[in-house]
Design a protein around this motif. Structure first.
Motif, short mmCIF file in Angstrom:
data_model
loop_
_atom_site.label_atom_id
_atom_site.label_comp_id
_atom_site.label_asym_id
_atom_site.label_seq_id
_atom_site.Cartn_x
_atom_site.Cartn_y
_atom_site.Cartn_z
N PRO A 4 0.84 -1.20 0.00
CA PRO A 4 0.00 0.00 0.00
C PRO A 4 0.87 1.24 0.00
N ARG A 5 0.41 2.30 -0.60
CA ARG A 5 1.24 3.48 -0.76
C ARG A 5 1.60 4.13 0.57
N THR A 6 0.88 3.86 1.61
CA THR A 6 1.17 4.46 2.90
C THR A 6 2.16 3.65 3.72
N SER A 7 2.55 2.47 3.26
CA SER A 7 3.40 1.59 4.04
C SER A 7 4.83 2.11 4.10
N VAL A 8 5.44 1.96 5.28
CA VAL A 8 6.86 2.23 5.47
C VAL A 8 7.47 0.96 6.04
N THR A 9 8.38 0.35 5.31
CA THR A 9 9.03 -0.86 5.77
C THR A 9 10.38 -0.52 6.38
N SER A 10 10.80 -1.31 7.35
CA SER A 10 12.09 -1.15 8.00
C SER A 10 12.85 -2.46 7.92
N ALA A 11 14.15 -2.37 7.71
CA ALA A 11 14.97 -3.58 7.62
C ALA A 11 16.43 -3.22 7.84
N LYS A 12 17.26 -4.27 7.99
CA LYS A 12 18.70 -4.12 8.02
C LYS A 12 19.30 -5.00 6.95
N VAL A 13 20.41 -4.51 6.37
CA VAL A 13 21.10 -5.28 5.36
C VAL A 13 22.59 -5.11 5.58
N SER A 14 23.35 -6.17 5.29
CA SER A 14 24.79 -6.13 5.47
C SER A 14 25.44 -5.45 4.26
N VAL A 15 26.18 -4.38 4.54
CA VAL A 15 26.85 -3.60 3.50
C VAL A 15 28.26 -3.27 3.99
N ASN A 16 29.26 -3.67 3.23
CA ASN A 16 30.65 -3.34 3.57
C ASN A 16 31.03 -3.74 4.99
N GLY A 17 30.52 -4.89 5.42
CA GLY A 17 30.89 -5.43 6.71
C GLY A 17 30.13 -4.89 7.90
N VAL A 18 29.13 -4.02 7.66
CA VAL A 18 28.31 -3.49 8.76
C VAL A 18 26.84 -3.71 8.41
N HIS A 19 26.00 -3.70 9.43
CA HIS A 19 24.56 -3.86 9.22
C HIS A 19 23.89 -2.49 9.23
N LEU A 20 23.39 -2.08 8.07
CA LEU A 20 22.80 -0.76 7.91
C LEU A 20 21.27 -0.86 7.98
N HIS A 21 20.69 0.01 8.78
CA HIS A 21 19.24 0.08 8.91
C HIS A 21 18.68 1.10 7.93
N TYR A 22 17.53 0.78 7.35
CA TYR A 22 16.88 1.72 6.44
C TYR A 22 15.37 1.57 6.54
N GLN A 23 14.66 2.61 6.12
CA GLN A 23 13.21 2.58 5.96
C GLN A 23 12.90 2.88 4.50
N GLN A 24 11.84 2.29 3.98
CA GLN A 24 11.50 2.44 2.57
C GLN A 24 10.01 2.59 2.40
N THR A 25 9.62 3.46 1.47
CA THR A 25 8.21 3.67 1.19
C THR A 25 8.05 4.16 -0.25
N GLY A 26 6.86 4.01 -0.77
CA GLY A 26 6.56 4.50 -2.11
C GLY A 26 6.68 3.42 -3.17
N GLU A 27 6.21 3.77 -4.40
CA GLU A 27 6.16 2.81 -5.47
C GLU A 27 6.58 3.41 -6.81
N GLY A 28 7.18 4.60 -6.76
CA GLY A 28 7.59 5.27 -7.99
C GLY A 28 8.90 4.73 -8.53
N GLU A 29 9.15 4.97 -9.82
CA GLU A 29 10.37 4.48 -10.44
C GLU A 29 11.59 5.36 -10.12
N HIS A 30 11.35 6.55 -9.57
CA HIS A 30 12.44 7.46 -9.23
C HIS A 30 12.85 7.21 -7.78
N ALA A 31 14.03 6.60 -7.57
CA ALA A 31 14.52 6.29 -6.22
C ALA A 31 15.16 7.52 -5.61
N VAL A 32 14.84 7.78 -4.34
CA VAL A 32 15.36 8.93 -3.61
C VAL A 32 15.90 8.44 -2.27
#
Length: 292
Positions: free
Chosen positions: A36-64
């Protein structure tokens, strides 16, 4: 609110933008997800040896990607942007740089290459999330990180909106920064949110380490952070500045505007360094128009 908009020193009444065709999907960690367009997901992913947290929302093709201030994190620094930037036009990601927010442990370490390291982490995070290209909205330290990213990864950065950033450190800056040693000089609201996230001891210690780290940069030739790089920024860049900003003097915005080819300068007579929070509707509209 009266504003002035300049393009490389010339006053313009407005900018004209072309509309962008939205899509209804966004990529996430190697698969297509529909939310749904109002959803904000949260997750962690391993990048360059550290675990980075991020939040993501939206469905457009333009990533910001949203890049926070010192001690910042996505949920504290960009709540109005995560909530209200167009979810049809953009897929918005707010990240916590390593050792900030929920991307801990370890504790934050400030070195002369910290901004360049964060730039690599930011780009590699977005590549890990399968975005082919990204625009950047960046505040203060995040703005410095973005300048590095734009130069080091020119084919990957689409556009940038920066505010509260500086390419070098002066004696005046150093005097201003000494004022943040004592976290109790912050507004009560800001201090409470930071204490809730970090605890007083970590907050106080990290503020001191940040000031010491900036001191290292101050003693480099010309107080250089990335002043030698701004001439090399290739992407369209919007610089937003509050004319009476108490933390970042106007000459920093003017310097970046003068040296970044193809940049626009938008001056706001009102608002603090965190103008994107206090004047969120106006700021979001400005960012959306520019990014389109």
């Amino acid at each position: 609110m009266l504003v002035r908009l300049c393009y490389r020193g010339r006053l313009l009444p407005r900018l004209l933008f072309s509309p962008q065709k939205p899509r209804i999907y966004f990529p996430a960690a190697g698969r297509v997800v529909i939310l749904p367009r109002t959803s904000v997901t949260s997750a962690k992913v391993s990048v360059n040896g550290v675990h980075l947290h991020y939040q993501q929302t939206g469905e457009g093709e333009h990533a910001v990607l949203l890049l926070p201030v010192m001690l910042g994190c996505g949920e504290n620094d960009f709540a109005p942007q995560l909530k209200n930037l167009s979810k049809k036009l953009f897929t918005v990601v707010a990240w916590d740089p390593q050792e900030y927010g929920h991307s801990r442990p370890p504790d934050r370490d400030f070195q002369v290459d910290s901004f360049e390291r964060d730039a690599k982490d930011a780009v590699d995070l977005m590549k890990m999330l399968k975005f082919k290209k990204v625009s950047l909205l960046e505040w203060s330290d995040g703005g410095i990180t973005a300048l590095f990213a734009a130069v080091k990864y020119p084919s990957y950065i689409n556009k940038m909106v920066i505010w509260g950033a500086n390419a070098y450190v002066t004696e005046e800056d150093e005097r201003i920064y000494q004022g943040i040693w004592d976290v109790y000089k912050c507004s009560e609201k800001t201090r409470r949110s930071l204490e809730a996230l970090y605890g007083y001891d970590y907050l106080s210690k990290t503020c001191e380490k940040w000031v010491d780290g900036i001191g290292l940069l101050k003693h480099l030739p010309d107080g250089n952070i990335c002043r030698n790089l701004v001439l090399l920024v290739p992407c369209p860049t919007l610089i937003v500045h509050r004319e009476k900003d108490p933390l970042v003097p106007r000459f920093h915005a003017d310097f970046i505007h003068e040296h970044v080819k193809g940049s626009w300068l938008h001056l706001m007579p009102e608002g603090k360094l965190n103008m994107h929070l206090h004047f969120a509707n106006e700021f979001n509209k400005l960012a959306e128009d520019f990014l389109q």
